[in-house]
Structures are given as structure tokens and as C-alpha cells.
Design a protein around this motif. Structure first.
Motif, PDB file in Angstrom:
ATOM      1  N   UNK A   1       0.985  -1.149  -0.116  1.00 54.17           N
ATOM      2  CA  UNK A   1       0.013   0.049   0.051  1.00 54.17           C
ATOM      3  C   UNK A   1       0.986   1.345   0.059  1.00 54.17           C
ATOM      4  N   UNK A   2       0.229   2.420  -0.142  1.00 55.88           N
ATOM      5  CA  UNK A   2       0.755   3.597  -0.114  1.00 55.88           C
ATOM      6  C   UNK A   2       0.558   4.543   1.340  1.00 55.88           C
TER       7      UNK A   2
ATOM      8  N   UNK B   1       1.387   7.518  -6.130  1.00 58.98           N
ATOM      9  CA  UNK B   1       3.026   7.751  -5.674  1.00 58.98           C
ATOM     10  C   UNK B   1       3.600   6.366  -6.190  1.00 58.98           C
ATOM     11  N   UNK B   2       3.012   5.214  -6.260  1.00 65.19           N
ATOM     12  CA  UNK B   2       3.773   4.166  -6.794  1.00 65.19           C
ATOM     13  C   UNK B   2       4.211   4.241  -8.212  1.00 65.19           C
ATOM     14  N   UNK B   3       3.885   5.295  -8.957  1.00 66.44           N
ATOM     15  CA  UNK B   3       4.251   5.439  -9.951  1.00 66.44           C
ATOM     16  C   UNK B   3       5.449   6.395 -10.066  1.00 66.44           C
TER      17      UNK B   3
ATOM     18  N   UNK C   1       9.041   6.545  -1.228  1.00 70.14           N
ATOM     19  CA  UNK C   1       7.822   7.287  -1.502  1.00 70.14           C
ATOM     20  C   UNK C   1       7.946   8.669  -2.310  1.00 70.14           C
ATOM     21  N   UNK C   2       7.144   9.442  -1.734  1.00 72.67           N
ATOM     22  CA  UNK C   2       6.933  10.772  -2.629  1.00 72.67           C
ATOM     23  C   UNK C   2       6.512  11.716  -1.713  1.00 72.67           C
ATOM     24  N   UNK C   3       6.971  13.057  -1.941  1.00 74.33           N
ATOM     25  CA  UNK C   3       6.488  14.250  -1.707  1.00 74.33           C
ATOM     26  C   UNK C   3       5.479  14.884  -2.821  1.00 74.33           C
TER      27      UNK C   3
END
Length: 594
Positions: free
Chosen positions: A53-54, A75-77, A125-127
Motif C-alpha cells: 500500500x501507499x 505515488x507508486x508510479x 515514496x514521494x512528496x
């Protein structure tokens, strides 16, 4: 798309860094709020994407959406992108058009996500910035978002590194070593790894130097040592400061010969003197080495196995020792014996047997030595030569000794009915004398059972241990004054100093079996034993030969005037009832035997 090994490494790093900790999310909230304010978006998230999961660990907006299944994670992309992933209108992008967050009530449209990439090049992950209307970031705004993403990663790594570096050397510490091994344990298993643990200084010498010079020069010494290790190893492996004088690292795809060649070069470098204050000190070099595969079970146990190997090197004064499964099992067995002994005592697993001792002038048994036996429920009979040294290092030994004293005194008292004057000897360890009330308790037992102190003999090992146990000599003197016989056991196997014996109120010297075995065939042993017996006689000590196994040995001992003997040739250890029968038969004489 990340390959399997990259994904495994990424997931393992997420676990190792514990980036899903809520405390970390709270620490990152100010950056998330700054991002939402700077870019004027209603939603800003710091997300971590694991295998399932995210997870939004910090967020502005979307308060009810904390976890999103990975199949619906935008965000997975983003984590597979080398730059900012920007989607002007999610509803117009085939990848996201049917996403519930786009088609549902949240009505998401704009997305811009900067990957959170560690210094090792792994995206966690990502911001991300999210809006409910389409929009596009300019070049300057994209750079600002990337800057904030780097700030997030720096904060993550800084927070995660707290408590993960040694304050003296600045190197990653044992906790970081174990954490990095956890990451390694989830990578592709196609490589062969070797763990190395170094001990570069004698800890006692370092401690002594600290007491004289203070801590700063000693810390300088350790920093110099760490620099030497880094100079040689730093380009091929990360070096860790895992304990005060110990360093560790992991080598990849090195053969057995390559590892030893590398360590040989490192040893030459490390053994050069280092200055502490104005004193040149010579570092030592002992390495424990263990080959392993990057599997969780092996990486979790690597440091312990290296420690087993390194301590073997220390004990044998070897430069390098490889991990030995046999030695590990031996140490584990010792630990099991130590941990099971308390239960064994409460469950009557311990018993006493008695080995008769014979007067060589008339051949009659005059006493018996109480010998402890342990029948373990799963290990079976355990030799006292194995379990006594183990238990002497534990707090249970005095309790076990008190049990032996109780049982032996009771048996000696019972024997007085059938075998008047038959004595019992028992062994006491140095640890027993740490109990200042040892003699008082023994005296109480003698009085309770009405047993004359002269029918109890206490056997102690020779050596300098008496000087480190100040309560021992006063208690031994009190025992001797009351009539208890004191014997030096295993004489001739170690310290063997008659001048030292003058300090101890002994009455008997037991000559160690190592001198008696093969006595008839060894001129050196004959000279030693003859000299011990003659000198002991002149000093007023009675001599007892241990381990007599042949008639030829017995004849020599009689000829030299040895007072007593015990051994398999005369009688094996036996239960108390068998001792009674033996002594009665011997006292009755040859006719009764016939």
C-alpha cells in the motif's frame, strides 16, 4: 518498473529505517504544510509505498485517507520516475482515469510527485502535491518541489541516524550494522558474503590507559584505529564501530583465500604502534569471520556468529578464526547447562556418588570423596568435568555447594552407625568462599547431625585464587581450628608452591592424577611424585594419590611412603549403599571376603 531485487531492497530499507513510525510523520508535518502553502494546493502528502500500500505519514487535506492499496497508488508510479511525476489532469491519463480517487467524491485532478530518494539511490515514496482542478508546475516550481523532497529525505535520514553512529569514531554503530544487515537479508541471494568482526585493542589495557591519561587520549587512539580500518576497507565495504574496541564490515564475493589475504594486510597495518599521549601503544588484531548468504535468518545471527569466532581468536591468540558450528554448539550447550541447572536442582536431577579412599599402610578404606552427578532429562548424564566449570561462573554454584554439603554431612552421619570413623571429603569452589557464612552453616549442620568435624574433609584447588577471595582464609582457618581437615586438590597440575601452602591450614595434599597416570613408565613423573611425597612428609602433610589405575603405580606409591590413594584400580565412584558394603567387607578381613 523496478526489478525484483531492487524492489526487495527498497522494501527492506523501509522496514530497516522504520519510516512508517508516526513520530517521523509528525516531525515532517511542517514540510508538508510548507509545500501546501508554497504551491497553493489543498492537498499535500508525504507518502511511503511498501509492497502492499501507499501510506500517507504526513498530510494536509485528505485527512481520512491514510492508506491506499498499491494498485490505486499514484505515488507508486512516482517512485519509478527519475524526476517529478506531473499529471495535469488525472482524468485524462489512461493510467489513472479509473482510479477511485479520481472518479469518486474526492474528484482529484492535478498530481505532482517528487520521489523521496535516499543517498543510496532507493526511492521510498514521494512528496506530492494534489489539486481538484487541472494545473501545471513551471520549471522553477518543479525545482522547488525537488528541493523540498530532498529536505524530507535529509530529515528522514537524520532522524533515523540518531543513535546509529558512534560518538568517538563517527562511524555507523552496531544498531546501524544490524539494520543494514536486515536490508541485505532481503536482497537477491546471488552473491556470497563474508562478515568480519575485529578486535583491535586489549580492552583492559585501554581501560588502564584511560584511568591514567583520561578519556580524550584513549578516544584519540580509537579514532586513529578506526581511520586505519577505513583506509584499507572503506573503498570495498562500509566499516561499523560495533563496540568500544571492535569494528565490523561485510565483504561481497570474496573467496576464503581473498578474505584471509585482505585481513593479513589489514593486520600488518593495524599492528603498527599508535601514540596515546606520549606512549606508543601496539594495537592487537583478532578477527572473527563468518561466511553467509543474504537470507534473513543468517543476517539476523551474523554478528553473534562473528563474535563466537572472534572470541576463539582471542582465547587462542590467533589473528583470524572462522566461525565453527561445532564450537557454537559447544557454547550453546554450556549456556543450556547453566540455564537448566536451577531447575535440575529443584527436580532432583543431581545426585552424589562416593569414591572410596584407601590407607596404603593397611589397605583399608578410610574415607570417600563426594562427587556430584547430573542426569539431564534430555541430554542424559553430563560429566562434572563439563558442568562444574560452567556452574562455577553462575550465581547457582553456592546454592549447589550448600546442597552438596547438606547431602554429604547427612551421609557421613548415617555411616557412623555402621562405619564408625569413616570420613567424607567434599569439594568447595573459590566462589563458595564469597559466602562469609559458609563455615557457620557447615558447623550448624555438623552439630545438627552430631558429626565430629574431624570426619569431614574440605578439598580446595591450589592456586592464587585465595588472594582474590579475602573471606576464604579466615574461614579455612576456622574450619581447621574446629577439626575439619583441609586438603589441597590436584596438587602438581598448576601452581604447586609449597611456600604458598604455608598460608593455608591444610592437612592433606592430593597429588594430581596427571602425575600418577603412567607413573611406572615416566622417569620425570617418578622424580616429581617421589619429591612431593618426601617433602610433604617433612612438612607434616599426609599425601593422597589420585587417579591410581594400575598395580605398578600402587606399588611405587607404597614404596615411597604415600599415605593414601584413590582411583579406578582400587574402587570406582559408587552409590552410598555400595560404599557401605565395600567398607564392611574390607573391615571384616580376608576370611569374610572368601
Amino acid at each position: 518498473m523496478l526489478d525484483r531485487s531492487q524492489e526487495l531492497e527498497r522494501i527492506a530499507l523501509i522496514e530497516a529505517l522504520n519510516v512508517l513510525d508516526p513520530a517521523l510523520g509528525r516531525a515532517l508535518d511542517p514540510i508538508t504544510e510548507l509545500a501546501a502553502f508554497t504551491f497553493d494546493v489543498p492537498i499535500a502528502l508525504i507518502s511511503i509505498v511498501d509492497s502492499e500500500a501507499q501510506h500517507s505519514i504526513s498530510r494536509v487535506g485528505l485527512d481520512s485517507v491514510v492508506r491506499v492499496e498499491r494498485q490505486w497508488s499514484i505515488c507508486a508510479c512516482a517512485i519509478e520516475s527519475h524526476a517529478v511525476l506531473q499529471v495535469e489532469d488525472l482524468s485524462q491519463d489512461p493510467r489513472f482515469a479509473d482510479n477511485p480517487a479520481v472518479t469518486g467524491p474526492e474528484h482529484l485532478r492535478f498530481y505532482a510527485g517528487a520521489p523521496l530518494v535516499t543517498r543510496g539511490g532507493i526511492a521510498l515514496g514521494a512528496l506530492c502535491l494534489i489539486d481538484r482542478k487541472p494545473r501545471v508546475l513551471g520549471e522553477d516550481e518543479t525545482r522547488q518541489l525537488q528541493t523540498l523532497a530532498r529536505l524530507v529525505v535529509n530529515q528522514m535520514e537524520l532522524r533515523m541516524s540518531v543513535g546509529r553512529r558512534d560518538a568517538v569514531s563517527g562511524l555507523p554503530n552496531r544498531q546501524q550494522f544490524q539494520s543494514d544487515l536486515g536490508v541485505l537479508g532481503r536482497q537477491d541471494g546471488g552473491h556470497q558474503y563474508t562478515g568480519v568482526l575485529l578486535d583491535v585493542f586489549d580492552l583492559q589495557s585501554t581501560t588502564d590507559a584511560g584511568q591514567v591519561l583520561g578519556l580524550k587520549p584513549v578516544e584519540s587512539l580509537l579514532r586513529q584505529a578506526s581511520l586505519r580500518v577505513q583506509d584499507m576497507i572503506g573503498e570495498i565495504a562500509q566499516v561499523y564501530h560495533v563496540a568500544a574496541t571492535r569494528f565490523g564490515f561485510v565483504l561481497r564475493d570474496h573467496s576464503h583465500e581473498q578474505v584471509e589475504e585482505l585481513l593479513d594486510r589489514l593486520r600488518e597495518r593495524m599492528r603498527r604502534p599508535l601514540m596515546v599521549g606520549s606512549i606508543p601503544m601496539s594495537p592487537q588484531f583478532h578477527a572473527g569471520v563468518c561466511a553467509f548468504h543474504p537470507e534473513p535468518e543468517q543476517t539476523a545471527d551474523l554478528l553473534r556468529k562473528c563474535l563466537v569466532a572472534m572470541h576463539h581468536a582471542l582465547q587462542t591468540d590467533a589473528c583470524v578464526c572462522w566461525y565453527s558450528k561445532d564450537r557454537d554448539e559447544y557454547l550453546r550447550r554450556r549456556y543450556r547447562l547453566a540455564s537448566d541447572a536451577g531447575r535440575g536442582l529443584s527436580q532432583d536431577q543431581f545426585t552424589l556418588v562416593y569414591q572410596p579412599r584407601f590407607d596404603l599402610s593397611d589397605g583399608l578404606p578410610v574415607s570417600a570423596e563426594a562427587l556430584l552427578r547430573w542426569t539431564h532429562p534430555s541430554l542424559g548424564p553430563v560429566s562434572p568435568a563439563e558442568f562444574i566449570p560452567v556452574l562455577e561462573c553462575t550465581a547457582l554454584m553456592p546454592t549447589l555447594s550448600r546442597w552438596v554439603v547438606e547431602q554429604a554431612v547427612q551421609q557421613a552421619a548415617r555411616w557412623q552407625t555402621l562405619l564408625p570413623g569413616f570420613a567424607v571429603s567434599l569439594n568447595l569452589s573459590p566462589r563458595d568462599f564469597d559466602d562469609e557464612h559458609l563455615w557457620q552453616r557447615m558447623a550448624e549442620r555438623l552439630q545438627m547431625y552430631g558429626l565430629p568435624p574431624s570426619l569431614i574433609e574440605v578439598e580446595i584447588t591450589e592456586g592464587q585464587w585465595l588472594h582474590s577471595h579475602p573471606a576464604a582464609l579466615p574461614q579455612l582457618r576456622a574450619m581447621a581450628a574446629a577439626g575439619v581437615r583441609v586438603a589441597i586438590d590436584d596438587f602438581g597440575s598448576g601452581y604447586s608452591n609449597f611456600g604458598y601452602l604455608a598460608e593455608v591450614p591444610i592437612s592433606h595434599i592430593k597429588i594430581d592424577r596427571s602425575l600418577i597416570t603412567g607413573l611406572a613408565d615416566s622417569r620425570t613423573a617418578r622424580l616429581k611424585v617421589d619429591a612431593i611425597i618426601r617433602l610433604a612428609e617433612q612438612l607434616g602433610y599426609r599425601t593422597v594419590a589420585e587417579g591410581v589405575e594400575h598395580e605398578a603405580e600402587l606399588e611405587l606409591l607404597r614404596a615411597w611412603g604415600c599415605d593414601e590413594a584413590q582411583g579406578f584400580h582400587l574402587a570406582r565412584p559408587m552409590r552410598a549403599e555400595a560404599v557401605t558394603q565395600l567398607v564392611l567387607a574390607c573391615r571384616a578381613g580376608p576370611l569374610a571376603d572368601a
